[in-house]
Design a protein around this motif. Structure first.
Motif, PDB file in Angstrom:
ATOM      1  N   ALA A   1       0.842  -1.201   0.000  1.00 42.87           N
ATOM      2  CA  ALA A   1       0.000   0.000   0.000  1.00 42.87           C
ATOM      3  C   ALA A   1       0.874   1.247   0.000  1.00 42.87           C
ATOM      4  CB  ALA A   1      -0.926  -0.001   1.215  1.00 42.87           C
TER       5      ALA A   1
ATOM      6  N   GLY B   1       0.622   3.473  -3.319  1.00 43.47           N
ATOM      7  CA  GLY B   1       0.024   4.781  -3.036  1.00 43.47           C
ATOM      8  C   GLY B   1       1.048   5.894  -3.152  1.00 43.47           C
TER       9      GLY B   1
ATOM     10  N   GLY C   1      -4.653  -2.965  -2.365  1.00 43.62           N
ATOM     11  CA  GLY C   1      -5.619  -2.602  -1.324  1.00 43.62           C
ATOM     12  C   GLY C   1      -5.770  -1.096  -1.182  1.00 43.62           C
ATOM     13  N   ALA C   2      -5.544  -0.584   0.025  1.00 47.55           N
ATOM     14  CA  ALA C   2      -5.704   0.843   0.288  1.00 47.55           C
ATOM     15  C   ALA C   2      -4.746   1.684  -0.561  1.00 47.55           C
ATOM     16  CB  ALA C   2      -5.487   1.139   1.767  1.00 47.55           C
ATOM     17  N   GLY C   3      -3.631   1.089  -0.984  1.00 46.67           N
ATOM     18  CA  GLY C   3      -2.692   1.820  -1.840  1.00 46.67           C
ATOM     19  C   GLY C   3      -3.328   2.255  -3.147  1.00 46.67           C
TER      20      GLY C   3
ATOM     21  N   GLY D   1       2.520  10.453   0.867  1.00 50.05           N
ATOM     22  CA  GLY D   1       1.409   9.751   0.209  1.00 50.05           C
ATOM     23  C   GLY D   1       1.411   8.277   0.577  1.00 50.05           C
ATOM     24  N   GLY D   2       2.598   7.673   0.570  1.00 46.59           N
ATOM     25  CA  GLY D   2       2.714   6.266   0.936  1.00 46.59           C
ATOM     26  C   GLY D   2       2.280   6.031   2.371  1.00 46.59           C
TER      27      GLY D   2
ATOM     28  N   CYS E   1      -1.450   6.106   2.698  1.00 45.58           N
ATOM     29  CA  CYS E   1      -2.035   4.875   2.150  1.00 45.58           C
ATOM     30  C   CYS E   1      -1.775   3.685   3.072  1.00 45.58           C
ATOM     31  CB  CYS E   1      -1.484   4.603   0.751  1.00 45.58           C
ATOM     32  SG  CYS E   1      -2.060   5.809  -0.460  1.00 45.58           S
TER      33      CYS E   1
ATOM     34  N   GLY F   1      -4.203   3.899   5.663  1.00 48.92           N
ATOM     35  CA  GLY F   1      -5.455   3.405   5.086  1.00 48.92           C
ATOM     36  C   GLY F   1      -5.481   1.879   5.069  1.00 48.92           C
ATOM     37  N   GLN F   2      -4.329   1.283   4.792  1.00 46.67           N
ATOM     38  CA  GLN F   2      -4.253  -0.177   4.761  1.00 46.67           C
ATOM     39  C   GLN F   2      -4.502  -0.749   6.154  1.00 46.67           C
ATOM     40  OE1 GLN F   2      -3.840  -1.885   1.884  1.00 46.67           O
ATOM     41  NE2 GLN F   2      -4.237  -3.775   3.025  1.00 46.67           N
TER      42      GLN F   2
ATOM     43  N   PHE G   1      -8.095  -0.664   6.581  1.00 44.18           N
ATOM     44  CA  PHE G   1      -8.646  -1.691   5.676  1.00 44.18           C
ATOM     45  C   PHE G   1      -8.511  -3.083   6.310  1.00 44.18           C
ATOM     46  CE2 PHE G   1      -8.420  -4.198   1.629  1.00 44.18           C
ATOM     47  CZ  PHE G   1      -9.642  -3.816   1.102  1.00 44.18           C
TER      48      PHE G   1
ATOM     49  N   LEU H   1     -13.937   2.436   4.639  1.00 46.85           N
ATOM     50  CA  LEU H   1     -12.567   2.950   4.537  1.00 46.85           C
ATOM     51  C   LEU H   1     -12.582   4.417   4.121  1.00 46.85           C
ATOM     52  CD1 LEU H   1      -9.453   2.639   4.356  1.00 46.85           C
ATOM     53  CD2 LEU H   1      -9.772   1.890   1.990  1.00 46.85           C
TER      54      LEU H   1
END
Lengths: 117, 156, 334
Positions: free
Chosen positions: A7, A11, A57-59, B39-40, B43, B46-47, B50, B67
């Motif tokens: 991710a 991302g 996934g979220a990436g 940004g990574g 995310c 976010g993972q 998730f 999410l």
């Protein structure tokens, strides 16, 4: 742990690509955001974004191309279910959660907080 | 009508060229690195959300909606407390491209316009920056839908 | 007063500067001139309900401070001349509502202060006006709102951009003999070399500054050697470099004499990129730094050229180029 790294990498790479477009094209952030939503929607239509979501996934879901992907997948699902009408109903139905959250939380924060400048 | 003043075209061109040459350059390598890292990181966060959603019974497909709600909430709250604008100054698209940045664009516009009232201020200007994203995203999805519908590939 | 060149006027008798008032925000106090300003605000809002109200209050306070230093009252002034960057000059006009001085609003963006000084000097020289004040203001957050983005939006600043000065500067002018005085005035032409980047206003304004400086020197039959400093308003580092190059192309050698208020006010302050801008920028640098140096004889004679970028968000979105303007005055020390 692996899912986090993927991710992060996918991302982060999308954000770096957006930054590259912003800096080289001397564009404003709003234009780049629009561009990447459109690119995500097109990639989704071409069938290449779904595998990316599966992989990262979220990436792939959290960056804005994921929003474009959700818009397109919603349209396709609804067209499958109800034909032509689905073109109109699908997109916003699939993204309703994020949009409504944006409206409600944006409203709430504006009531609670003052801009600091 | 020519908007430029009476110097010759050549003078204008020479000046524009010189202005371009001497303009302070954007630190591209640094910008790319920070955009990638921030940004990574967003995310990866976010993972985490998730993965948590998967453990509480959501499927990869049904987890997308909660999410986005949670990420939008985080983007909004960090805008409210005055952190997200500083992050954005540093990270550029690294914090603008994730959906938290989308939430930042909505919340910042709402907070700013609040002083012009709830309806014509906050209500009218909430989507000043995020609006185009929705308009062009939805229109593109519409066109993609037309193509699939016309091709008939979705009917069995 | 006589017209001595294209837009250039030589005053028949000097017009004297009687007192300056400067108000700035917290960021402006971090620069090298931080201690030169009369009032330093702890925040950009200072208890006001909105940024706009804060800017308006700063403008009024600058006028009151200048009046106090000139030992005058609002009733002693025939006119208040000035403006700001906001639509319909709300800071200036709304402050004038409370001050009660007959008001002449001007709109030349960041060149408004120099424009006001020049115009008021000519009015006084013509004998129609006894005493008056010039005042301009700007505010980082009101300018961001009007020209760019909501203040809480996370956007990267372009390294070519400038930081709008929060503050206000006022100056009281009167007919007289002794003191720091205005002797010559040149009004600027609107110059457009076809630049379009609103995040690089310095480059758009530099040709206007050079055009006005050139006409001022020609009209007054002076050379750069006659001035201790040639001060531009808010070209910023990039614009100042370009202005220097343009002057050299015309055979002038300004060297270290050419300085810029925008570069000076934020020298060494982080996050401002090319320096300061805004209608208050040249006003507070002139009132807080240049004027005292002229009054104490550290400077004999300067050419002060305020610079303005005349675009609006609407013209930018419609693809228009950015016109610039500069108004100049000669100021002689006591």
């Amino acid at each position: 742990m692996e899912s986090y790294l993927i991710a992060f990498g996918v991302g982060g790479a999308m954000c770096a690509l957006a930054q590259l477009v912003l800096d080289l094209g001397k564009l404003t952030p709003a234009v780049v955001m629009v561009l990447f939503v459109v690119l995500g929607a097109l990639a989704s239509g071409l069938g290449v974004y779904a595998p990316l979501v599966k992989f990262a996934g979220a990436g792939a879901l959290v960056p804005l191309p994921g929003f474009g992907h959700a818009l397109v997948q919603g349209v396709l699902e609804d067209v499958r279910a109800q034909g032509f009408l689905g073109i109109f109903t699908g997109g916003l139905r699939a993204t309703a959660a994020g949009l409504k959250a944006g409206i409600v939380f944006g409203f709430l924060m504006a009531v609670i907080f003052r801009p600091r400048g | 009508m020519d908007s430029q003043t009476r110097e010759t075209d050549e003078e204008h061109l020479n000046y524009r060229r010189r202005a371009r040459q001497t303009e302070p350059k954007r630190p591209l390598a640094r910008n790319l690195l920070v955009a990638f890292l921030v940004g990574g990181a967003i995310c990866a966060l976010g993972q985490g959300v998730f993965n948590f959603l998967l453990t509480v019974g959501y499927t990869p497909k049904t987890a997308a909606a909660p999410l986005s709600i949670i990420m939008v909430f985080l983007g909004s709250i960090f805008t409210g407390v005055g952190v997200y604008d500083r992050l954005g100054k540093l990270a550029g698209m690294g914090s603008a491209l994730p959906v938290t940045g989308f939430a930042n664009s909505i919340t910042s516009a709402a907070m700013e316009a609040r002083r012009e009232g709830f309806i014509l201020g906050l209500g009218a200007r909430l989507f000043t920056i995020a609006g185009p994203v929705i308009v062009f995203g939805a229109t593109t999805a519409f066109l993609v839908g037309i193509v699939f519908w016309a091709a008939g590939t979705l009917h069995r | 007063m006589s017209r001595v060149g294209e837009g250039t006027y030589k005053l028949a008798r000097p017009v004297v500067l009687m007192g300056a008032g400067t108000v700035v925000g917290p960021k402006e106090s971090l620069g090298p001139l931080g201690k030169s300003f009369d009032r330093v605000k702890a925040t950009d809002l200072e208890g006001a309900a909105t940024w706009e109200k804060a800017e308006c209050a700063f403008l009024a306070e600058a006028v009151e401070t200048a009046l106090r230093k000139a030992a005058l009252d609002t009733a002693d002034l025939d006119v208040l001349v000035g403006g700001d960057l906001l639509n319909q000059l709300i800071s200036f006009n709304f402050a004038a509502r409370n001050l009660g001085i007959p008001a002449i609003g001007l709109s030349s963006a960041c060149a408004t202060y120099a424009e006001g000084i020049g115009l008021l000097a000519i009015l006084i020289d013509g004998g129609k006006v006894g005493k008056g004040a010039v005042v301009t203001s700007s505010h980082h957050d009101t300018a961001e709102r009007q020209y760019r983005y909501p203040t809480e939006l996370g956007v990267q600043r372009s390294p070519a951009s400038q930081w709008t000065v929060t503050g206000a500067g006022a100056m009281v002018l009167s007919g007289g003999e002794a003191g720091v005085r205005i002797t010559d005035v040149t009004f600027g032409r609107v110059i457009d070399h076809g630049l379009k980047d609103p995040n690089n206003m310095g480059a758009a304004m530099a040709p206007a500054a050079v055009d006005t400086i050139r006409r001022h020197l020609r009209g007054t039959r002076t050379t750069l050697a006659d001035y201790d400093l040639v001060v531009t308003g808010d070209l910023g580092r990039h614009g100042l470099q370009l202005a220097g190059e343009l002057l050299e192309q015309d055979g002038y050698r300004p060297g270290a004499k050419l300085v810029d208020c925008g570069v000076r006010i934020f020298d060494g302050v982080p996050d401002v990129d090319c320096g300061g801008s805004g209608a208050a920028c040249s006003a507070v640098v002139f009132g807080g730094d240049l004027y005292p140096r002229l009054a104490t004889g550290k400077l004999q004679r300067i050419l002060f050229a305020g610079t303005g970028s005349l675009h609006s968000p609407l013209t930018f979105q419609q693809g228009e180029t950015i016109p610039g303007i500069a108004h100049a005055v000669t100021v002689e020390g006591a």
